[in-house]
Structure formats: structure tokens, C-alpha cells
Design an enzyme around this catalytic site. Structure first.
Site, mmCIF file in Angstrom:
data_model
loop_
_atom_site.group_PDB
_atom_site.id
_atom_site.type_symbol
_atom_site.label_atom_id
_atom_site.label_comp_id
_atom_site.label_asym_id
_atom_site.label_seq_id
_atom_site.Cartn_x
_atom_site.Cartn_y
_atom_site.Cartn_z
ATOM 1 N N HIS A 36 -6.049 -16.189 11.360
ATOM 2 C CA HIS A 36 -5.693 -17.183 10.244
ATOM 3 C C HIS A 36 -5.998 -18.473 10.934
ATOM 4 O O HIS A 36 -5.261 -18.720 11.846
ATOM 5 C CB HIS A 36 -4.245 -17.071 9.730
ATOM 6 C CG HIS A 36 -4.285 -17.501 8.601
ATOM 7 N ND1 HIS A 36 -4.258 -19.070 8.468
ATOM 8 C CD2 HIS A 36 -4.155 -17.136 7.150
ATOM 9 C CE1 HIS A 36 -4.052 -19.332 6.980
ATOM 10 N NE2 HIS A 36 -4.144 -17.991 6.154
ATOM 11 N N ARG A 78 -12.214 -10.079 6.427
ATOM 12 C CA ARG A 78 -11.370 -9.911 5.158
ATOM 13 C C ARG A 78 -11.442 -11.264 4.394
ATOM 14 O O ARG A 78 -11.240 -12.412 5.012
ATOM 15 C CB ARG A 78 -10.110 -9.595 5.578
ATOM 16 C CG ARG A 78 -9.307 -9.582 4.363
ATOM 17 C CD ARG A 78 -7.877 -9.129 4.731
ATOM 18 N NE ARG A 78 -7.202 -10.311 5.082
ATOM 19 C CZ ARG A 78 -6.441 -11.141 4.537
ATOM 20 N NH1 ARG A 78 -6.019 -10.934 3.314
ATOM 21 N NH2 ARG A 78 -5.807 -12.127 5.270
ATOM 22 N N GLU A 122 -3.656 -1.782 5.455
ATOM 23 C CA GLU A 122 -4.181 -2.596 6.781
ATOM 24 C C GLU A 122 -4.566 -1.294 7.924
ATOM 25 O O GLU A 122 -5.513 -1.757 8.815
ATOM 26 C CB GLU A 122 -3.244 -3.491 7.350
ATOM 27 C CG GLU A 122 -3.851 -4.633 8.306
ATOM 28 C CD GLU A 122 -2.928 -5.706 8.779
ATOM 29 O OE1 GLU A 122 -3.381 -6.604 9.744
ATOM 30 O OE2 GLU A 122 -1.924 -6.103 7.882
ATOM 31 N N ALA A 128 0.956 -1.271 0.061
ATOM 32 C CA ALA A 128 0.182 -0.014 -0.062
ATOM 33 C C ALA A 128 0.842 1.493 -0.017
ATOM 34 O O ALA A 128 0.825 2.301 -0.887
ATOM 35 C CB ALA A 128 -1.194 0.107 1.258
ATOM 36 N N HIS A 162 -4.047 -12.473 12.318
ATOM 37 C CA HIS A 162 -3.314 -12.335 10.961
ATOM 38 C C HIS A 162 -3.863 -10.949 10.459
ATOM 39 O O HIS A 162 -2.775 -10.337 9.685
ATOM 40 C CB HIS A 162 -4.095 -13.440 10.280
ATOM 41 C CG HIS A 162 -3.827 -13.522 8.746
ATOM 42 N ND1 HIS A 162 -2.438 -13.462 8.427
ATOM 43 C CD2 HIS A 162 -4.285 -13.343 7.576
ATOM 44 C CE1 HIS A 162 -2.075 -13.812 7.085
ATOM 45 N NE2 HIS A 162 -3.573 -13.483 6.878
ATOM 46 N N ARG A 192 -12.530 -17.820 6.823
ATOM 47 C CA ARG A 192 -11.563 -17.680 7.632
ATOM 48 C C ARG A 192 -12.079 -17.907 9.096
ATOM 49 O O ARG A 192 -11.583 -18.455 10.110
ATOM 50 C CB ARG A 192 -10.580 -16.984 7.498
ATOM 51 C CG ARG A 192 -9.601 -16.998 6.213
ATOM 52 C CD ARG A 192 -8.749 -15.979 6.203
ATOM 53 N NE ARG A 192 -7.693 -16.456 5.299
ATOM 54 C CZ ARG A 192 -6.606 -15.730 4.743
ATOM 55 N NH1 ARG A 192 -6.285 -14.368 5.088
ATOM 56 N NH2 ARG A 192 -5.832 -15.961 3.716
ATOM 57 N N GLU A 194 -9.338 -19.532 -2.893
ATOM 58 C CA GLU A 194 -9.003 -19.505 -1.345
ATOM 59 C C GLU A 194 -10.237 -19.557 -0.864
ATOM 60 O O GLU A 194 -11.207 -19.164 -1.756
ATOM 61 C CB GLU A 194 -8.247 -18.418 -1.034
ATOM 62 C CG GLU A 194 -6.604 -18.472 -1.224
ATOM 63 C CD GLU A 194 -5.809 -17.432 -0.790
ATOM 64 O OE1 GLU A 194 -6.466 -16.700 0.063
ATOM 65 O OE2 GLU A 194 -4.519 -17.321 -1.018
ATOM 66 N N GLY A 199 -1.472 -14.922 -1.901
ATOM 67 C CA GLY A 199 -1.424 -14.251 -3.310
ATOM 68 C C GLY A 199 -2.292 -13.109 -3.116
ATOM 69 O O GLY A 199 -2.657 -12.633 -2.161
ATOM 70 N N LEU A 246 -3.949 -7.619 -0.612
ATOM 71 C CA LEU A 246 -2.832 -7.166 -1.140
ATOM 72 C C LEU A 246 -3.393 -6.379 -2.659
ATOM 73 O O LEU A 246 -3.006 -5.297 -3.050
ATOM 74 C CB LEU A 246 -2.028 -8.296 -1.961
ATOM 75 C CG LEU A 246 -1.066 -8.889 -0.876
ATOM 76 C CD1 LEU A 246 -0.499 -10.563 -1.545
ATOM 77 C CD2 LEU A 246 0.021 -7.944 -0.474
ATOM 78 N N GLN A 264 1.745 -15.097 1.863
ATOM 79 C CA GLN A 264 2.007 -16.375 1.169
ATOM 80 C C GLN A 264 0.854 -16.554 0.047
ATOM 81 O O GLN A 264 1.482 -16.832 -1.203
ATOM 82 C CB GLN A 264 2.006 -17.637 1.990
ATOM 83 C CG GLN A 264 3.007 -17.636 3.056
ATOM 84 C CD GLN A 264 3.175 -18.836 3.947
ATOM 85 O OE1 GLN A 264 1.987 -19.845 3.704
ATOM 86 N NE2 GLN A 264 4.134 -19.061 4.844
#
Length: 573
Positions: free
Chosen positions: A262, A403, A392, A46, A368, A308, A145, A80, A409, A78
Site C-alpha cells: 500500500h 489487486r 486473502e 471471507a 498490504h 497501487r 479508488e 471500502g 472485500l 478502511q
């Protein structure tokens, strides 16, 4: 597009606070002054995107980072970055998935803006030299995901996407002639003009000296606050500095109660926690308990690819039921070689004697992602003139109450670019004509010889929040958190020496206390916020939790807590 910043709403609760409104006083005649058009704090996806966009618009940009430039939350990502690239996917479906996972609190206009910016963000990264994994036909390989209904996650080196993106943006920063990087420079406080506009920052430099960085506009991109919790995927730098500094500067905060855990951290007693990417479950990894029993299908139709918050709570529940310190990730049934698919995870596990193709991998949840943060509009403006936030540390409205994997990202690149471009058009005369530095509030003088152990307080705070403000919460335990934080804040403020480690802890205590207030006020369960004493969603709380700092003169005295309807909007403050 309208801004999600909202006008003041009726105060539901006022909470007096004894928090710092300034960490350090400074004599402006005795510190060096650096002048830039734009000041950016943070070098992750960001912050780097904002800096590059502002520089491309012609601004002279300074970037401060409290550690090495590559040490960011982005580096540790990790899985993506989500973007609609496949012909069977659509922007509308990505928007729908994000809104669904947001549990009613995601802002539709912001979601649409971020999702639509995805393909262009991937193109920018490729232009900066990022190398994403590709299929045999040369097209970018896409994974899936939790929460996503299509394969739309761009990844690199299997499970090292964040590292690839971080390296690409740092190369771009290093090449740009209008960007100056100041590593190992700690943001202490934001500075105001007499009219209340943010005009720069006071910082501690690599050598321990103080310096003022003037900025026509200041953009915070300091990442999250995972270090508030004993179990976390976040690096040591993630101590909530930008949120705390913005709060002290008078900025409104939103939705701090939503902290995403996470589901799968590698758990080996005594070893650092390592994230096991959700991509592993996307390729067929299954969660089992100590008896080898798979348990996720009984919790959600999508099993291991459920959102999640669902997976994290299911794991926590199974750990309690089986009286085990972890559950296990079983990769033995994958169609492809997991060593080739996930080389970084394979190397780490092999060090601890675990063969991921054969042995169940012990995992447990960890903090996380900080979903809430500084309330901003879609361009990144906070409620304080001259101050912006992205990534964030910001609450843009994209994530709602939980999220969705690989959207962060995306948010950093899309909204970071947007903030940098817009801030560059509003930079005024490189800022600092005059500025004010309020001295810290008067504190009780402690008895002679009293000391405070910074490391002990830090560990106690992290353990307390993990136990009582973690995956499951209730009102009694949250009130106990608030009492203990008040005591520690008083001790640290009065006894600890003025140095970066103290300032970090002050920031952690501030963000922890405000997070606890938000969690106490929201008497329902929604997304990543789960109250055992209020386990069901409450339709009355389909609203954001808003924390507005209240000042008495120039002193911060408390917080006004209110609700802000989703979808209501007003021009930026």
C-alpha cells in the site's frame, strides 16, 4: 463455469526444501474431538460469509480463530468494497478495470463471477445490519479508488468500512443457531484420512490444550501474511498460517511473488504504522516530497489514482532521491473538511500533533495484501480433496499480478458465500472416521544449553524481507534471503518450544521461503513484482507461478516450480 485449477505442467525447476511437513505430533487417544459438518478457520469477511452460507444450507459449522473474533484483516480495511451500483457504471467496465490492473494474469471467468456478485453482496451486508454512508438523497455514497474508472466503492463512517462490515458479519454469526465459534484457538496442522483427504484440524485451544476438530469439509480463511515485512498495514495475526498449513497438507500454491504494498502508511518513527486509505487520494489528496513538489503526474496519467504498484514505487523512488524517510500527503486543497471526511485518520494524526487540514501527513509504503496463495477454483476448492480456501489466503485468479483497491472485500463476500454453499453440499458424515497424524521430521539434536530467541528471529526476518524482498528485488538479494531463511528454519525447528508463537514463526518462515522461490523464478517485472535486474515484462511469463509440494512417502522433500497459462482450465482436482 470452468475451474482455473490446472493439470500438472512440465516442471521447470525442482527446489529441495528443509521445511516442516508437520508442526506437532499427537496421540489421537488423548485429545478431545469435536465433530462438525464444516470447519472454517477465520472470522473475517471471507470466513464469516462461508460459515453463514454453509449454515444456511443446513450444515453444522465450527469457526476457529486464533485471536478475538473481531481481530481480522477485514477490521482494518478502511477504503471500502467495490460494487457496481451507479447507473453510469457497468459490470463490464468493472470487469475491464480489474483485468487491466491484473497485468494479464487475472482469470476473466473468475473476475466476471466476482463482479457480478457485487450488488447481491451489498444487499446481504445491509440485511445483516451494515450501515453504509449515504448521500443527501438517501442513496449509497460511492467513492473512487486507484484503478477504478467509475465511482463504485461503498464505504462506511468515511474510513471505517472494514470495521462496519466486521461488526455486521459477527452479529450475523452470533445469531445463527448452527454456528459455534471457538476464539483463541490456533490452527496447528490439517489432518488427513488414510486416503489423503483433509478431514479436520489439530488445534491449540485458549487454555493451551490440544484438540481435534473434525470437518466434513475444511475451509481456510486465515487472511494474509503482511507480518513477514517490517512495514505493514496488517494486524499482528497476519502470519500466513493458512497458506503454510495448506502447503504442509499437500496443496498447490500460486503467484506468491505478488505482494501488494500500500502506498500510504502514516510514518512516525516509533509509532505503529496506520494505513491512510486510498479514498483520501480519491477525494483529492496529493503526494508531495519534502520540498512540497508534487511528483505523481510524471509517473502515470492518473497521478495519485494510478494502480497501487505504480504509486508505491514512485514514493519509494522519491524517498531515495530526497534522502527522506517518507513523502507527504497534502489534504489542504480538498473541497470538503478532511476532519469530517476521514474522522479516524484525523483522530490518529491529531494525537501526533498533525492537523490533516493544514499539515502534510508523512507517509511511506508498507506490505498490504498477499495476492497469491492456495490455488483454488471459483468455488474455493484447493488441489486437496476436502480442503477449501477463500479470501486473502487463496489465489482465486481475481487479482492477477496486482489487486485493485476494494476488490478484496468483494472477493471475500462473493467467493466466501459460494464456497460455503458448495462445501455444505459435499460435507460427508461430519468427517473423521479415521485420521493420520505424521510425526514431525527428525531433527538434529542441538548441543546442550543452546537456545533461540523467537522475537529476535522474527524481527530479523521482517527486516530482511523488507530490505530484500520488498518493493524492489533482484536475484542476488533473493538468493541471500533463501540462505538466511534456511538457517533460521533449522534453528527454530530444533530449539524453539512447541507453542503458538513458535508455530507462527515456522509458518512465516515457510511462506517467506516459498515467496522468495517464486520471486526468484519469475525473471521479469509485472504488477506488484518488480525485479531491478529484470525491469521489463516478459511475454513468456504471462503465466501463473505454480508451486507443487513434492513428497517422498509421507515426507515433504521439496517444491516443483512450473508455469500455468492464464485461461487454461481443468476440472477441480
Amino acid at each position: 463455469m470452468k475451474s482455473p485449477l490446472l493439470p500438472p505442467s512440465p516442471v521447470e525447476r525442482h527446489v529441495p526444501l528443509d521445511l516442516e511437513d508437520r508442526l506437532l505430533s499427537v496421540d489421537s487417544r488423548k485429545v478431545p474431538l469435536f465433530r462438525f459438518d464444516i470447519l472454517v478457520v477465520g472470522t473475517g469477511a471471507a470466513g464469516s460469509s462461508a460459515a453463514l452460507a454453509a449454515a444456511e444450507a443446513g450444515a453444522e459449522v465450527a469457526i476457529l480463530t486464533k485471536a478475538d473474533p473481531e481481530e481480522t484483516n477485514t477490521l482494518f480495511a478502511q477504503g471500502g468494497m467495490a460494487a457496481v451500483l451507479a447507473p453510469e457504471d457497468s459490470l463490464e467496465q468493472h470487469v475491464a478495470d480489474t483485468l487491466r490492473v491484473g497485468y494479464g494474469l487475472a482469470e476473466p471467468e473468475v473476475v466476471e463471477a466476482v463482479v457480478r456478485g457485487g450488488p447481491a453482496a451489498v444487499k446481504r451486508l445491509l440485511g445483516w445490519g451494515a450501515r453504509f454512508d449515504r448521500r443527501g438523497d438517501g442513496e449509497i455514497d460511492l467513492s473512487r479508488e486507484g484503478g477504478h474508472t467509475c465511482h463504485r466503492v461503498v464505504h462506511a463512517r468515511g474510513d471505517a468500512t472494514g470495521r462496519e462490515i466486521q461488526e455486521a458479519v459477527l452479529r450475523a454469526l452470533g445469531r445463527h443457531p448452527r454456528i459455534t465459534l471457538f476464539p483463541h484457538t490456533f490452527l496447528i496442522d490439517l489432518l488427513h484420512s488414510p486416503e489423503g483427504r483433509v478431514v479436520g484440524a489439530l488445534a491449540s485451544t485458549h487454555g493451551g490444550d490440544l484438540a481435534v476438530f473434525a470437518g466434513g469439509q475444511t475451509i481456510l480463511a486465515t487472511g494474509g501474511a503482511g507480518q513477514l515485512f517490517r512495514e505493514t498495514t496488517n494486524p499482528a495475526i497476519a502470519t500466513g498460517d493458512g497458506v503454510a498449513a495448506g502447503w504442509r497438507a499437500g496443496a498447490i500454491l500460486r503467484d506468491l511473488e505478488f505482494v501488494q504494498f500500500h502506498p500510504t502508511l502514516l510514518y512516525i518513527a516509533g509509532a505503529a504504522r496506520v494505513l491512510i486509505s486510498e479514498v483520501v487520494r480519491g477525494h483529492g489528496g496529493r503526494l508531495v516530497d519534502r520540498h512540497g513538489v508534487r511528483f505523481m503526474p510524471e509517473h502515470h496519467p492518473d497521478a495519485e489514482l494510478a494502480p497501487r504498484d505504480v504509486v508505491a514505487r514512485a514514493i519509494f523512488e522519491r524517498m531515495v532521491q530526497t534522502q527522506d524517510t517518507s513523502v507527504y500527503l497534502d489534504l489542504s486543497a480538498l473541497d470538503e473538511d478532511p476532519h469530517r471526511l476521514f474522522p479516524a485518520i484525523s483522530r490518529i494524526c491529531r494525537f501526533f500533533g498533525i492537523d490533516i487540514a493544514r499539515d502534510p501527513v508523512p507517509v511511506r509504503p508498507g506490505a498490504h495484501y498477499m495476492v497469491g496463495g492456495l490455488e483454488v477454483d471459483v468455488d474455493g476448492r484447493t488441489s486437496v480433496t476436502g480442503l477449501w480456501a477463500v479470501g486473502e489466503c487463496a489465489s482465486s485468479g481475481l487479482h492477477g499480478a496486482n489487486r485493485m483497491g476494494s476488490n478484496s472485500l468483494l472477493e471475500g463476500l462473493v467467493l466466501g458465500t459460494r464456497a460455503g454453499e458448495t462445501a455444505a453440499t459435499e460435507a460427508v458424515d461430519r468427517g473423521l472416521q479415521d485420521f493420520e497424524v505424521r510425526p514431525p521430521r527428525d531433527r538434529e539434536v542441538p548441543p546442550a544449553g543452546m537456545q533461540v530467541n523467537i522475537e529476535d528471529v522474527t524481527y530479523s526476518l521482517k527486516s530482511l524481507l523488507w530490505r530484500q524482498l520488498g518493493i524492489e528485488r533482484d536475484g542476488e538479494r533473493i538468493r541471500d534471503v533463501l540462505d538466511k531463511i534456511a538457517l533460521w528454519t533449522r534453528a527454530v525447528s530444533a530449539l524453539a518450544p512447541p507453542q503458538p508463537r513458535t508455530w507462527e514463526l515456522c509458518n512465516m518462515l515457510t511462506v517467506a521461503r516459498l515467496t522468495a522461490i517464486s520471486a526468484l523464478v519469475r525473471e521479469e517485472s509485472r504488477g506488484s513484482h518488480y525485479r531491478t535486474d529484470h525491469p521489463a515484462p516478459d511475454p513468456a511469463w504471462v503465466a501463473h507461478t505454480r508451486l507443487v509440494p513434492r513428497f517422498s512417502g509421507d515426507r515433504l522433500e521439496g517444491v516443483d516450480v512450473s508455469r500455468a497459462p492464464v485461461g487454461a482450465s481443468a476440472p477441480a482436482v
